[in-house]
Design an enzyme around this catalytic site. Structure first.
Site, PDB file in Angstrom:
ATOM      1  N   HIS A 271      -0.236   8.442  -0.860  1.00  0.00           N
ATOM      2  CA  HIS A 271       1.356   8.605  -0.357  1.00  0.00           C
ATOM      3  C   HIS A 271       1.284   8.087   0.753  1.00  0.00           C
ATOM      4  CE1 HIS A 271       4.839  10.296  -1.112  1.00  0.00           C
ATOM      5  NE2 HIS A 271       4.688  10.265  -2.257  1.00  0.00           N
TER       6      HIS A 271
ATOM      7  N   ASP B 196      -5.231  16.134  -0.866  1.00  0.00           N
ATOM      8  CA  ASP B 196      -4.042  15.678  -1.041  1.00  0.00           C
ATOM      9  C   ASP B 196      -4.234  15.976  -2.975  1.00  0.00           C
ATOM     10  OD1 ASP B 196      -0.778  14.711  -2.256  1.00  0.00           O
ATOM     11  OD2 ASP B 196      -1.163  13.469  -0.853  1.00  0.00           O
TER      12      ASP B 196
ATOM     13  N   GLN C 264      -0.680  15.418  -7.073  1.00  0.00           N
ATOM     14  CA  GLN C 264      -0.873  14.822  -8.599  1.00  0.00           C
ATOM     15  C   GLN C 264      -2.255  15.292  -9.441  1.00  0.00           C
ATOM     16  OE1 GLN C 264       1.461  12.886 -10.117  1.00  0.00           O
ATOM     17  NE2 GLN C 264       2.071  12.374  -8.183  1.00  0.00           N
TER      18      GLN C 264
ATOM     19  N   LYS D 149       5.677  19.465  -9.621  1.00  0.00           N
ATOM     20  CA  LYS D 149       5.135  18.482 -10.251  1.00  0.00           C
ATOM     21  C   LYS D 149       3.759  18.645 -11.122  1.00  0.00           C
ATOM     22  CE  LYS D 149       5.049  14.917  -6.145  1.00  0.00           C
ATOM     23  NZ  LYS D 149       5.506  14.071  -6.358  1.00  0.00           N
TER      24      LYS D 149
ATOM     25  N   CYS E 123       5.920   5.172  -3.275  1.00  0.00           N
ATOM     26  CA  CYS E 123       5.422   5.216  -2.465  1.00  0.00           C
ATOM     27  C   CYS E 123       3.942   4.927  -1.821  1.00  0.00           C
ATOM     28  CB  CYS E 123       6.151   7.531  -1.621  1.00  0.00           C
ATOM     29  SG  CYS E 123       7.615   7.149  -1.483  1.00  0.00           S
TER      30      CYS E 123
HETATM   31  N1  PLP Z   1       1.125  12.933  -2.490  1.00  0.00           N
HETATM   32  C1  PLP Z   1       1.114  12.396  -3.479  1.00  0.00           C
HETATM   33  C2  PLP Z   1       0.401  11.729  -4.420  1.00  0.00           C
HETATM   34  C3  PLP Z   1       2.257  12.547  -4.001  1.00  0.00           C
HETATM   35  O1  PLP Z   1       2.671  11.467  -5.595  1.00  0.00           O
HETATM   36  C4  PLP Z   1       3.233  12.452  -4.163  1.00  0.00           C
HETATM   37  C5  PLP Z   1       5.038  13.218  -4.375  1.00  0.00           C
HETATM   38  O2  PLP Z   1       5.111  12.589  -5.507  1.00  0.00           O
HETATM   39  C6  PLP Z   1       3.352  13.424  -2.467  1.00  0.00           C
HETATM   40  C7  PLP Z   1       2.522  13.426  -1.626  1.00  0.00           C
HETATM   41  C8  PLP Z   1       4.324  13.807  -2.304  1.00  0.00           C
HETATM   42  O3  PLP Z   1       4.909  14.999  -3.044  1.00  0.00           O
HETATM   43  P1  PLP Z   1       6.681  15.839  -2.134  1.00  0.00           P
HETATM   44  O4  PLP Z   1       7.460  15.192  -2.048  1.00  0.00           O
HETATM   45  O5  PLP Z   1       6.462  17.347  -3.474  1.00  0.00           O
HETATM   46  O6  PLP Z   1       6.380  16.235  -0.910  1.00  0.00           O
END
Ligand code: PLP
Length: 421
Positions: free
Chosen positions: A138, A215, A218, A241, A379
């Site tokens: 992401h 990270d 998910q 999430k 993203c």
């Molecule tokens: N990393 C992953 C794999 C994500 O799917 C997301 C959000 O969709 C993020 C990071 C960023 O999360 P947040 O927008 O809640 O900070």
């Protein structure tokens, strides 16, 4: 999905006893109509819906307890502080960290990664060093590392994935050199659905003395996450999430590592004493929590984690896996539909493209049928570049979704195809 016969048996039993209607009743938003049609919410990768108990926690807190934490001797402040620190313990237990000193509250996964990229970078990354990310990250797990590399004169290396959406781990050993300081990798890809073998990745990185940030935005809602057994150096996620509120997130970091890092932001609460000559920083975890924390968000996140546990983490994951298999099979029946991301191990995220139809048009028409999907790059522009596409339609399923809703999605997609002739 490569399951052993024992786990297949276990999963068949737990799926059979999973009471989805009872679970749906816990989520008030799911009973609403959109354009006169029952809402089908398939955008859980972007954010999940909140059970009533989480909403109750927020209301109860504002109605009865609200006061700023850590700084008051009065009753409300003490109660508020206790709730905040109890939430930290709930998170610690949920991911099996060794100590609450290893649990830092942030505003979300993005803030968590920025915190680590900055603080780890200040302590351990210098000109000429290398940082590795994967091609399926992401943007939140790319850009903070790019910024760090620019700041320090370090090099960002990108571990590729293959056309099924699986990381090419045979390249990992050649990617890691004596200059590599940290590897940042997603647990579960938000656009491909791939579940990465993070335990193996961590072990291989550690064999060369390389630290790993996972990270878990998910991954935190896909099976039980045990940071101690994974041996992760850092594991980050967002509350929203995993059925919790927005504006709250977590950095898990090993205590000795966090102790070796400088603070990220300065302000109240992260200090022990301040004078114009010298400021002494607070101990963990407060050293990384400058300013008024989102204590109500933390308490509501704790409720969400307890709720998820009460549903049964493994049972929920097994149920989602069955939904994923069903949705994959049904969508594959649609002519001209191509699924992007066909890893052997997948979480319940399906990205697809339709021949000659823009994802945006598909999303707009599905919306009019009450079906919420996400369209675009999610993203993950490098993932789209890998496949030479501008975007996908993404259906991300949660344990409150049903096969009936999957059927509605498939009918909707067929209708889109019909409309576009
Ligand atoms: N990393 C992953 C794999 C994500 O799917 C997301 C959000 O969709 C993020 C990071 C960023 O999360 P947040 O927008 O809640 O900070």
């Amino acid at each position: 999905m490569a399951l052993s016969s024992n786990s297949e048996q276990h999963s068949t039993n737990s799926v059979a006893s999973f009471n989805v209607n009872q679970i749906r009743a816990s989520f008030p938003i799911l009973s609403q109509q959109v354009y006169g049609k029952p809402l089908v919410y398939f955008d859980n990768g972007a954010t999940t819906q909140k059970p009533k108990v989480v909403l109750n926690t927020i209301e109860h807190f504002y109605n009865g307890i609200n006061a700023n934490i850590h700084r008051g001797v009065h009753k409300l402040s003490e109660e508020s502080t206790s709730a905040y620190e109890a939430a930290r313990e709930t998170v610690r237990e949920f991911i099996n960290a060794r100590s609450t000193k290893e649990i830092i509250f942030t505003s979300g996964a993005t803030a968590s990664i920025n915190l680590v990229a900055f603080a780890f970078g200040e302590a351990f990354v210098k000109a000429g060093d290398e940082v590795i990310v994967s091609e399926m990250e992401h943007h939140s797990n790319i850009v903070p590392w790019q910024m760090l590399c620019e700041r320090k004169g370090a090099t960002l290396k990108v571990l590729p994935f293959d056309d099924n959406g699986e990381l090419i781990l045979s390249k990992l050993d050649e990617f890691i050199t004596s200059k590599t300081r940290i590897l940042a990798v997603t647990h579960v890809s938000n656009s491909l659905g791939t579940v990465n073998p993070i335990k193996e990745i961590i072990a291989r990185a550690h064999a060369s003395g390389v630290k790993v940030l996972v990270d878990g935005a998910q991954g935190i809602k896909h099976g039980v996450v045990d940071v101690t057994s994974l041996d992760a150096d850092f594991y980050v996620f967002s509350g929203h999430k995993i059925y919790g509120p927005t504006g709250i997130g977590v950095v898990y970091g090993k205590e000795e590592l966090l102790n070796a890092l400088p603070p990220w932001q300065g302000g109240g609460d992260m200090i022990s004493t301040v004078s114009f000559e010298k400021t002494v920083y607070n101990e963990l975890p407060f050293k990384f929590e400058a300013g008024t924390a989102n204590y109500i968000g933390a308490a509501a996140l704790a409720t969400a984690l307890k709720f998820y546990k009460s549903v049964g983490i493994q049972a929920a994951t097994d149920y989602e896996t069955e939904l994923l298999h069903y949705a994959t099979k049904r969508l594959q029946e649609v002519e001209g539909l191509r699924i992007i991301g066909n890893a052997v191990h997948k979480a319940s995220i399906i990205s697809f493209v339709l021949d000659g139809i823009h994802p945006y048009d598909t999303g707009m028409i599905l919306d009019k049928m009450g079906i919420a999907v996400r369209t675009g790059t999610h993203c993950t522009e490098p993932v789209m570049a890998h496949f030479g596409i501008t975007g996908t339609v993404r259906a991300s399923l949660a344990f409150y979704n049903t096969k009936d809703e999957v059927d509605k999605l498939v009918d909707g997609v067929l209708r889109v195809k019909q409309m576009f002739g």
